[in-house]
Design an enzyme around this catalytic site. Structure first.
Site, mmCIF file in Angstrom:
data_model
loop_
_atom_site.group_PDB
_atom_site.id
_atom_site.type_symbol
_atom_site.label_atom_id
_atom_site.label_comp_id
_atom_site.label_asym_id
_atom_site.label_seq_id
_atom_site.Cartn_x
_atom_site.Cartn_y
_atom_site.Cartn_z
ATOM 1 N N GLU A 1 -14.741 -16.572 10.914
ATOM 2 C CA GLU A 1 -15.221 -17.603 10.068
ATOM 3 C C GLU A 1 -16.695 -17.978 10.182
ATOM 4 O O GLU A 1 -17.173 -17.841 11.359
ATOM 5 C CB GLU A 1 -14.520 -18.800 10.499
ATOM 6 C CG GLU A 1 -14.631 -20.259 9.887
ATOM 7 C CD GLU A 1 -13.976 -21.385 10.461
ATOM 8 O OE1 GLU A 1 -14.170 -22.499 9.822
ATOM 9 O OE2 GLU A 1 -13.181 -21.388 11.343
ATOM 10 N N LYS B 1 -12.094 -23.949 2.585
ATOM 11 C CA LYS B 1 -10.988 -24.461 3.670
ATOM 12 C C LYS B 1 -10.448 -25.975 3.210
ATOM 13 O O LYS B 1 -11.403 -26.887 3.002
ATOM 14 C CB LYS B 1 -11.875 -24.580 4.855
ATOM 15 C CG LYS B 1 -11.122 -24.684 6.276
ATOM 16 C CD LYS B 1 -12.004 -24.796 7.654
ATOM 17 C CE LYS B 1 -11.178 -24.740 8.817
ATOM 18 N NZ LYS B 1 -12.169 -24.585 9.948
ATOM 19 N N CYS C 1 -9.050 -20.316 9.585
ATOM 20 C CA CYS C 1 -8.849 -21.094 10.745
ATOM 21 C C CYS C 1 -7.880 -21.933 11.079
ATOM 22 O O CYS C 1 -6.483 -21.783 10.686
ATOM 23 C CB CYS C 1 -10.320 -21.527 11.443
ATOM 24 S SG CYS C 1 -10.347 -21.738 12.953
#
Length: 267
Positions: A41, A110, A142
């Protein structure tokens, strides 16, 4: 599909240094016979950008992205890369799938922001699944891993493999391993997750990048080592017909879950 994971320490706020490392790892992965390489990330910039996100974010066709597209084409290697994306006055933690011809086939923003990320980034709203020469791909970032709905949406939308870029820190090592294997097993889908190493302020990133198959079996594990790990994954494996988690789910559960969320929000 042979996948390489590049577990390393991005240098905070130094895109030039990070691009140099990314290209070096791409060349190493190509030598290892990889079809696609996955990075952590915000590998392009480092994680704790905070108020400086506006200085380091790029548009999808920004200069760093274009330079890496050219490397993909030169090496005939696909790339999964996370970067801070700018769109007008909004900023997103995004990930691109760039194919072996340097073409951007997919982008994911995200959707589940962790802790102070909400101070600097906007949430994504879409869960795209896109076709590659190997099969259909979904991507996550994540904290998304910790919400089973994300992987289930991608899987039921046709994804045959999930790529996850992450900057996960201690003390969440065990949780990452459990969530990763659970998402793979419950969706009967292989997953490749690439975490980073190093420190930024009080955060210590632990690595443990892994490739797991559709049964949760670990095919590659970088542990706490910097560098490349690789594994070949079958995107159309033979599955246990007795399980069939996707086909056997009682679809009424989704409406009930929605009702419960709405009730919880009102209370």
């Amino acid at each position: 599909m042979k996948i390489s994971l590049a577990q390393f320490k991005p240098k905070l706020k130094d895109k030039q240094a990070n691009v140099k490392k990314i290209v070096a790892y791409m060349k190493e992965a190509k030598t290892a016979g990889a079809d696609v390489i996955v990075f952590p990330e915000l590998a392009l910039t480092g994680y704790l950008l905070k108020e400086d996100v506006s200085k380091f974010a790029e548009e999808e066709n920004g200069p760093s992205i274009r330079s890496l597209q050219a490397v993909c084409k030169e090496l005939s290697l696909a790339l999964v890369l996370s970067f801070p994306e700018r769109e007008n006055e909004f900023y997103f933690i995004s990930v691109l799938y760039i194919d072996e011809y340097g073409v951007i086939l997919g982008k994911y923003r995200k959707t589940h922001l962790f802790h102070t990320e909400t101070d600097y980034f906007s949430r994504g709203t879409e869960y795209p699944v896109f076709s590659t020469k190997f099969g259909k791909v979904g991507m996550m970032i994540c904290y998304d891993l910790e919400f089973p709905e994300v992987a289930r949406i991608l899987r039921t939308s046709g994804a045959e493999i999930l790529f996850i870029t992450t900057a996960n820190m201690k003390p969440y090592e065990e949780a990452q391993s459990i969530f990763l294997k659970s998402r793979a097993i419950e969706n009967e889908i292989p997953i490749a997750i690439c975490n980073r190493l190093g420190r930024e302020e009080e955060l210590e990133f632990f690595g443990s990048s892994m490739i797991v198959d559709h049964t949760g079996r670990v095919m590659a594990d970088a542990k706490d080592n910097e560098g490349i790990v690789s594994a070949a994954i079958d995107l159309k494996p033979k599955k246990d017909p007795r399980l069939n988690y996707i086909g056997n789910v009682n679809k009424q559960i989704y409406s009930k879950l929605t009702d419960l969320h709405q009730t919880s929000a009102r209370s």
